[in-house]
Motif scaffolding. Sequence first.
Motif, mmCIF file in Angstrom:
data_model
loop_
_atom_site.group_PDB
_atom_site.id
_atom_site.type_symbol
_atom_site.label_atom_id
_atom_site.label_comp_id
_atom_site.label_asym_id
_atom_site.label_seq_id
_atom_site.Cartn_x
_atom_site.Cartn_y
_atom_site.Cartn_z
ATOM 1 N N LYS A 315 -34.423 15.601 3.490
ATOM 2 C CA LYS A 315 -33.850 16.288 2.331
ATOM 3 C C LYS A 315 -32.851 17.352 2.729
ATOM 4 C CE LYS A 315 -37.080 16.130 -1.484
ATOM 5 N NZ LYS A 315 -38.024 16.904 -2.261
ATOM 6 N N SER A 316 -33.015 17.902 3.923
ATOM 7 C CA SER A 316 -32.062 18.933 4.305
ATOM 8 C C SER A 316 -32.008 19.047 5.821
ATOM 9 C CB SER A 316 -32.442 20.279 3.690
ATOM 10 O OG SER A 316 -33.455 20.864 4.424
ATOM 11 N N VAL A 317 -30.948 19.669 6.281
ATOM 12 C CA VAL A 317 -30.785 19.859 7.722
ATOM 13 C C VAL A 317 -30.324 21.294 7.950
ATOM 14 C CG1 VAL A 317 -28.529 18.689 7.548
ATOM 15 C CG2 VAL A 317 -29.526 19.076 9.784
ATOM 16 N N ALA A 318 -30.955 21.938 8.927
ATOM 17 C CA ALA A 318 -30.649 23.354 9.154
ATOM 18 C C ALA A 318 -30.353 23.600 10.626
ATOM 19 C CB ALA A 318 -31.826 24.219 8.732
ATOM 20 N N ILE A 319 -29.733 24.727 10.862
ATOM 21 C CA ILE A 319 -29.399 25.095 12.236
ATOM 22 C C ILE A 319 -29.926 26.506 12.496
ATOM 23 C CG2 ILE A 319 -27.115 25.929 11.540
ATOM 24 C CD1 ILE A 319 -26.026 24.846 14.148
ATOM 25 N N ILE A 320 -30.555 26.715 13.622
ATOM 26 C CA ILE A 320 -31.007 28.070 13.977
ATOM 27 C C ILE A 320 -30.204 28.511 15.193
ATOM 28 C CG2 ILE A 320 -32.987 29.560 14.486
ATOM 29 C CD1 ILE A 320 -34.799 27.335 13.616
ATOM 30 N N LYS A 321 -29.454 29.586 14.992
ATOM 31 C CA LYS A 321 -28.638 30.093 16.101
ATOM 32 C C LYS A 321 -29.386 31.240 16.780
ATOM 33 C CE LYS A 321 -24.412 28.757 13.816
ATOM 34 N NZ LYS A 321 -23.497 29.257 12.826
ATOM 35 N N ASP A 322 -28.740 31.887 17.721
ATOM 36 C CA ASP A 322 -29.328 33.032 18.421
ATOM 37 C C ASP A 322 -30.660 32.707 19.071
ATOM 38 O OD1 ASP A 322 -27.218 34.639 17.624
ATOM 39 O OD2 ASP A 322 -28.153 34.976 15.675
ATOM 40 N N VAL A 323 -30.773 31.502 19.629
ATOM 41 C CA VAL A 323 -32.002 31.150 20.347
ATOM 42 C C VAL A 323 -31.657 30.853 21.805
ATOM 43 C CG1 VAL A 323 -33.147 30.203 18.305
ATOM 44 C CG2 VAL A 323 -31.816 28.684 19.777
ATOM 45 N N ALA A 324 -32.667 30.799 22.625
ATOM 46 C CA ALA A 324 -32.476 30.434 24.026
ATOM 47 C C ALA A 324 -33.614 29.507 24.444
ATOM 48 C CB ALA A 324 -32.484 31.688 24.899
ATOM 49 N N MET A 325 -33.320 28.650 25.421
ATOM 50 C CA MET A 325 -34.344 27.706 25.896
ATOM 51 C C MET A 325 -34.726 28.077 27.327
ATOM 52 S SD MET A 325 -34.102 23.578 25.988
ATOM 53 C CE MET A 325 -32.780 23.449 27.149
ATOM 54 N N ILE A 326 -36.040 28.077 27.588
ATOM 55 C CA ILE A 326 -36.504 28.338 28.958
ATOM 56 C C ILE A 326 -37.194 27.081 29.471
ATOM 57 C CG2 ILE A 326 -37.961 29.796 30.427
ATOM 58 C CD1 ILE A 326 -37.814 31.970 28.358
ATOM 59 N N ASN A 327 -36.799 26.633 30.628
ATOM 60 C CA ASN A 327 -37.461 25.476 31.243
ATOM 61 C C ASN A 327 -38.293 25.967 32.413
ATOM 62 O OD1 ASN A 327 -36.104 23.567 29.562
ATOM 63 N ND2 ASN A 327 -34.260 24.031 30.760
ATOM 64 N N ILE A 328 -39.581 25.676 32.346
ATOM 65 C CA ILE A 328 -40.483 26.130 33.412
ATOM 66 C C ILE A 328 -40.955 24.897 34.186
ATOM 67 C CG2 ILE A 328 -42.651 27.366 33.899
ATOM 68 C CD1 ILE A 328 -42.215 28.609 31.016
ATOM 69 N N ASN A 329 -40.718 24.884 35.456
ATOM 70 C CA ASN A 329 -41.084 23.727 36.277
ATOM 71 C C ASN A 329 -42.087 24.137 37.354
ATOM 72 O OD1 ASN A 329 -39.021 21.953 35.153
ATOM 73 N ND2 ASN A 329 -37.618 23.410 36.130
ATOM 74 N N GLY A 330 -42.956 23.204 37.724
ATOM 75 C CA GLY A 330 -43.864 23.497 38.832
ATOM 76 C C GLY A 330 -44.923 22.437 38.973
ATOM 77 N N ALA A 331 -45.028 21.855 40.172
ATOM 78 C CA ALA A 331 -46.048 20.836 40.417
ATOM 79 C C ALA A 331 -47.436 21.453 40.273
ATOM 80 C CB ALA A 331 -45.853 20.250 41.805
ATOM 81 N N GLY A 332 -47.526 22.786 40.426
ATOM 82 C CA GLY A 332 -48.817 23.471 40.322
ATOM 83 C C GLY A 332 -49.441 23.380 38.937
ATOM 84 N N MET A 333 -48.637 23.021 37.930
ATOM 85 C CA MET A 333 -49.182 22.928 36.568
ATOM 86 C C MET A 333 -49.882 21.583 36.335
ATOM 87 S SD MET A 333 -46.371 24.730 34.072
ATOM 88 C CE MET A 333 -45.000 23.637 34.377
ATOM 89 N N VAL A 334 -49.571 20.588 37.199
ATOM 90 C CA VAL A 334 -50.108 19.249 36.979
ATOM 91 C C VAL A 334 -51.625 19.253 37.169
ATOM 92 C CG1 VAL A 334 -49.973 16.816 37.709
ATOM 93 C CG2 VAL A 334 -47.935 18.285 37.833
ATOM 94 N N GLY A 335 -52.336 18.775 36.164
ATOM 95 C CA GLY A 335 -53.795 18.669 36.239
ATOM 96 C C GLY A 335 -54.498 19.993 36.426
ATOM 97 N N ALA A 336 -53.842 21.105 36.074
ATOM 98 C CA ALA A 336 -54.475 22.424 36.246
ATOM 99 C C ALA A 336 -54.810 23.021 34.877
ATOM 100 C CB ALA A 336 -53.540 23.357 37.015
ATOM 101 N N PRO A 337 -56.077 22.876 34.449
ATOM 102 C CA PRO A 337 -56.427 23.380 33.115
ATOM 103 C C PRO A 337 -56.105 24.872 32.997
ATOM 104 C CG PRO A 337 -58.237 22.106 34.048
ATOM 105 C CD PRO A 337 -57.225 22.282 35.135
ATOM 106 N N GLY A 338 -55.578 25.252 31.862
ATOM 107 C CA GLY A 338 -55.306 26.674 31.622
ATOM 108 C C GLY A 338 -53.930 27.127 32.058
ATOM 109 N N GLU A 465 -26.932 10.423 4.123
ATOM 110 C CA GLU A 465 -26.130 10.524 2.889
ATOM 111 C C GLU A 465 -26.649 11.623 1.974
ATOM 112 O OE1 GLU A 465 -26.138 6.393 1.529
ATOM 113 O OE2 GLU A 465 -24.156 6.212 2.438
ATOM 114 N N LEU A 466 -26.827 12.814 2.556
ATOM 115 C CA LEU A 466 -27.427 13.908 1.780
ATOM 116 C C LEU A 466 -26.506 14.398 0.662
ATOM 117 C CD1 LEU A 466 -29.283 15.947 4.541
ATOM 118 C CD2 LEU A 466 -30.158 14.183 3.020
ATOM 119 N N ASP A 467 -25.221 14.115 0.768
ATOM 120 C CA ASP A 467 -24.329 14.510 -0.334
ATOM 121 C C ASP A 467 -24.534 13.633 -1.563
ATOM 122 O OD1 ASP A 467 -23.374 12.416 1.172
ATOM 123 O OD2 ASP A 467 -21.272 12.844 0.754
#
Length: 471
Positions: A315-338, A465-467
């Motif tokens: 029904k509608s499409v919106a845009i949110i500006k003023d944001v940033a994306m953080i990518n956190i990588n690490g094999a240490g997270m694999v299979g590590a609960p918590g 075809e939202l118009d």
Amino acid sequence: MKKIVMKFGGTSVATGENMRHVARLVVDTTSQECGVVVVVSALDGVTDELLEAAEQAQKEKQEYIKAFKQRMLDTHFTAISKAIRNAQLRKEVEHIIQKTIDELEKVLTGICYVGELTAKSKDYVLSFGERLSAPVLCGAISDLKLKSQCFTGKEAGIVTDVNFGEANPLLNVTTHQLKERIKPLLEKNVIPVVSGYIAATQDGVVTTLGRGGSDYTATLIGAALGVDEVWIWTDVDGIMTADPKIIPTAKLLPELSYQEAAEMAIFGAKAMHPRALEPIMKANIPARIRNVFNPKNPGTLISSDQTTTSKDAVKSVAIIKDVAMININGAGMVGAPGSYARIFDLLGRNHINVMMISAAVSEANISIVIRRNLLGRALSVLEIALLGKGLISDVAAEDDVCVVAAMGANMKGTLGVASRVFTSQARNCVNIRMIAQGSSELNISFVVKEKDGKAAVKAIHEEFELDKIYL
Ligand code: ADP
Ligand code: ASP
Ligand code: MG
């Protein structure tokens, strides 16, 4: 007697002429046997200017404060000269504005001296926008020969916790005080003009409800007084299929359910406060989004019994500006609960709200989206607490991105929506950086480079075809 809350956003009261026009709308509605409570935002752009001034004060820029004070005086005195014709009334309001701006200067000078801006003092500075606009509108209504009385959020009785910047109203005491202080005025045919966005803690310390918070003030008052409708007046006809400033062919959505409208508010449609619909949804009070510059248009009705149903999934499409994306990588997270818990706990404890999350099943990477102004803080807390401790190996950020969201209640269970959303992006050469779809299936959101934001919104508007919606 019918009771209505009328909220006017900054875009509706950008100038003195607009203030007078708005005062006339209030008077016209009152003459139709309606009790009206007015909620008003700061003049357009003033809250942003206050924020800038607070930051400049922290940097000890005395000269900036002096020039800023003069700008504030000019803006508000010009507005008074156009909004109020009666000389005596004008003088009274000018006196209030002068006194309030003198106080603002003192506060900013204080921040300059200590070189420190706390969340508490920032809220105090930000409260001045609405403290200055409400007396002008109140004067403009009195100028049209109706009795009116001005209240700050604190004087009206809105009490919050101490979460400065995004304070949460304490509903029981707020409801009780609003009933006690505002309701009797309606019975005496006096129009209360309440400054939106601002409130106070139980100890009387000024707080704000978060940006766009005047919408929230309006619905809190509406629910507390049990009004018939809350009218949110703005500068466009209502909630539309997209921001009409980006997509000129965007169409008005005449009716929306609370749930759909809340989803759209959260994703930035009409810049409405995301929690604004909560109080009236509980009390089943309808809201109407209307255009001050086109009051004949009934706008968008938001209620529980939505009758016009569109078959369209999106029904509608919106845009949110003023944001940033953080990518956190690490094999240490694999299979590590918590491990995810540690990341989110850290961000939460540092008051960094996570807007969007995406994690691959490999578990070695997690991407999050936050407000751009929090990026520096987020990166430093993540790096200090987690890097080199075996959990994560790398934290990378992109601050030139935006979030695009396609929304609609009928998306739930409809096959092929995601495929159409993303094919439309590929067709327009928009590269997608991150994707999230909640299990509510009410929206699909994704991250693109900021420069591609407009093309991304346009691609979805055209694909679905939202118009032509409701035709
Ligand atoms: P106000 O000053 O009335 O609070 P806002 O700036 O907060 O106004 O919100 C109104 C603006 O929201 C409009 O001018 C429009 O550009 C923008 N907007 C973004 N998405 C939408 C949408 N889907 N429908 C209507 N307006 C939208
Ligand atoms: N003046 C505040 C802001 O700009 C509140 C509002 O306009 O609703 O966020
Ligand atoms: Mg707003």
